[in-house]
Design a protein around this motif. Structure first.
Motif, mmCIF file in Angstrom:
data_model
loop_
_atom_site.group_PDB
_atom_site.id
_atom_site.type_symbol
_atom_site.label_atom_id
_atom_site.label_comp_id
_atom_site.label_asym_id
_atom_site.label_seq_id
_atom_site.Cartn_x
_atom_site.Cartn_y
_atom_site.Cartn_z
ATOM 1 N N ALA A 101 0.833 -1.203 0.000
ATOM 2 C CA ALA A 101 0.000 0.000 0.000
ATOM 3 C C ALA A 101 0.867 1.252 0.000
ATOM 4 N N SER A 102 1.994 1.209 0.719
ATOM 5 C CA SER A 102 2.894 2.364 0.762
ATOM 6 C C SER A 102 3.486 2.665 -0.597
ATOM 7 N N VAL A 103 3.744 1.621 -1.380
ATOM 8 C CA VAL A 103 4.347 1.805 -2.698
ATOM 9 C C VAL A 103 3.296 2.209 -3.730
ATOM 10 N N ARG A 104 2.166 1.537 -3.718
ATOM 11 C CA ARG A 104 1.176 1.744 -4.767
ATOM 12 C C ARG A 104 0.286 2.951 -4.515
ATOM 13 N N PHE A 105 0.112 3.358 -3.262
ATOM 14 C CA PHE A 105 -0.735 4.522 -2.995
ATOM 15 C C PHE A 105 -0.191 5.795 -3.652
ATOM 16 N N PRO A 106 1.094 6.150 -3.427
ATOM 17 C CA PRO A 106 1.576 7.373 -4.096
ATOM 18 C C PRO A 106 1.680 7.230 -5.605
ATOM 19 N N VAL A 107 1.935 6.018 -6.107
ATOM 20 C CA VAL A 107 2.091 5.824 -7.551
ATOM 21 C C VAL A 107 0.745 5.889 -8.264
ATOM 22 N N ALA A 108 -0.269 5.243 -7.684
ATOM 23 C CA ALA A 108 -1.544 5.091 -8.392
ATOM 24 C C ALA A 108 -2.585 6.128 -8.014
ATOM 25 N N VAL A 109 -2.515 6.672 -6.801
ATOM 26 C CA VAL A 109 -3.609 7.503 -6.310
ATOM 27 C C VAL A 109 -3.254 8.986 -6.310
ATOM 28 N N MET A 110 -2.028 9.324 -5.923
ATOM 29 C CA MET A 110 -1.668 10.733 -5.802
ATOM 30 C C MET A 110 -1.546 11.393 -7.177
ATOM 31 N N ARG A 111 -1.913 12.646 -7.241
ATOM 32 C CA ARG A 111 -1.794 13.419 -8.478
ATOM 33 C C ARG A 111 -0.346 13.862 -8.648
ATOM 34 N N HIS A 112 0.242 13.526 -9.801
ATOM 35 C CA HIS A 112 1.650 13.848 -10.031
ATOM 36 C C HIS A 112 1.837 15.257 -10.581
ATOM 37 N N ASP A 113 0.754 15.880 -11.030
ATOM 38 C CA ASP A 113 0.866 17.251 -11.531
ATOM 39 C C ASP A 113 0.722 18.293 -10.425
ATOM 40 N N ASN A 114 0.245 17.837 -9.245
ATOM 41 C CA ASN A 114 0.045 18.770 -8.142
ATOM 42 C C ASN A 114 0.203 18.009 -6.828
ATOM 43 N N ILE A 115 1.447 17.712 -6.463
ATOM 44 C CA ILE A 115 1.729 16.908 -5.278
ATOM 45 C C ILE A 115 1.564 17.761 -4.035
ATOM 46 N N GLN A 116 0.716 17.300 -3.124
ATOM 47 C CA GLN A 116 0.433 18.004 -1.880
ATOM 48 C C GLN A 116 1.193 17.342 -0.721
#
Length: 295
Positions: A101-116
């Motif tokens: 989950a730690s690996v796939r959450f930022p890769v698949a869920v987070m927006r890469h054009d606007n990282i918060q």
């Protein structure tokens, strides 16, 4: 009246790493629950994966909390399951599930054009949670021989790896089936259903093995337990070999068509790791059967 609650129960290394896992796990799902939809990638598939990650973090938080409380008040002798096998099984499975989950959450869920910062903090907290669970499993595995059960051995941890692989593959297949909805690629959908059937069979075999060990029912099986484990490992190897071939075929097809092959690559990697786990487990099972036949 409260003699069962002693200071050493709260300051032992196992209690400390469990409290670490509880704190970081609570921080993780609290941060993710507070995220605004504008901070996440859009799409029903991404929303489903966020729910899967939240379920993982919350489930193992609750299991760890129950284990921690029962261990402190010394009520584990009243639970009709193998306590020493339960704790290492939960810790090892939680380490693998929270790591993925730690690996796939930022890769698949987070927006890469606007990282918060909040999603990044959630991913870091999830990594810390995974390290805490891995530390707990390590501490349990290094206890005295009479204090750790079968699940703390190498074959037992391989069963946990197989269980993790089955859970992850089922989640991936569900994502792929959702992406095929409305798609005219009937052959790809058939391959997914075939792979999904294989994963379900292997997942059920892993669950049966873990339940039998946790329930101390190995001596009551109609078939000798070591032969049953060898049969399960052999079936798992055969099914995952076919599943890996289908995964590689989907990756090559996506690459040839110029499509996005990242989900297929993820499935192939997890299937390959799980196949390796079944292969090593089969080698241990064969060695055990050979040693017992020569005894």
């Amino acid at each position: 009246m409260f003699s069962w609650l002693e200071a050493r129960d709260l300051t032992s290394p196992l209690s400390l790493v469990r409290m670490w896992a509880l704190l970081s796990g609570c921080l993780t799902f609290s941060l993710v629950a507070s995220l605004d939809e504008s901070e996440l990638a859009s799409g029903d598939q991404m929303h489903s994966f966020k729910i899967f990650c939240m379920f993982t973090w919350c489930l193992f938080f609750l299991l760890t909390l129950l284990i921690h409380v029962v261990n402190i008040i010394q009520f584990h002798s009243l639970i009709p399951i193998s306590w020493k096998n339960l704790t290492v099984t939960v810790a090892a499975l939680a380490a693998l599930m929270t790591l993925s989950a730690s690996v796939r959450f930022p890769v698949a869920v987070m927006r890469h054009d606007n990282i918060q910062p909040c999603p990044v903090a959630a991913a870091v907290a999830s990594c810390l949670t995974s390290v805490a669970y891995a530390s707990e499993a390590y501490l349990i595995r290094n206890q005295a021989q009479d204090q750790r059960g079968y699940m703390a051995s190498v074959p037992g941890l391989l069963k946990v790896l197989q269980l993790w692989g089955g859970c992850e593959m089922m989640a991936l297949v569900a994502e792929h089936v959702h992406s095929y909805s409305g798609n005219s690629d009937g052959e790809g959908l058939v391959q997914l259903w075939v792979s999904g059937t294989f994963y379900v069979v292997c997942l059920l075999m892993s669950l049966v093995t873990v339940v039998v060990v946790l329930g101390d029912c190995a001596g009551r099986c109609l078939v000798p337990f070591d032969r049953l484990l060898a049969s399960f490992s052999l079936i798992g190897v055969l099914l995952y070999v076919v599943a890996n071939i289908l995964c590689f075929a989907r990756v090559l097809e996506k690459h040839h068509m110029g499509g996005r092959a990242r989900p297929q690559i993820t499935e192939t990697m997890i299937a390959s790791i799980t196949l390796l786990g079944y292969t090593v487990d089969l080698a241990f099972a064969i060695k055990l059967l050979r040693d017992r036949s020569q005894a």
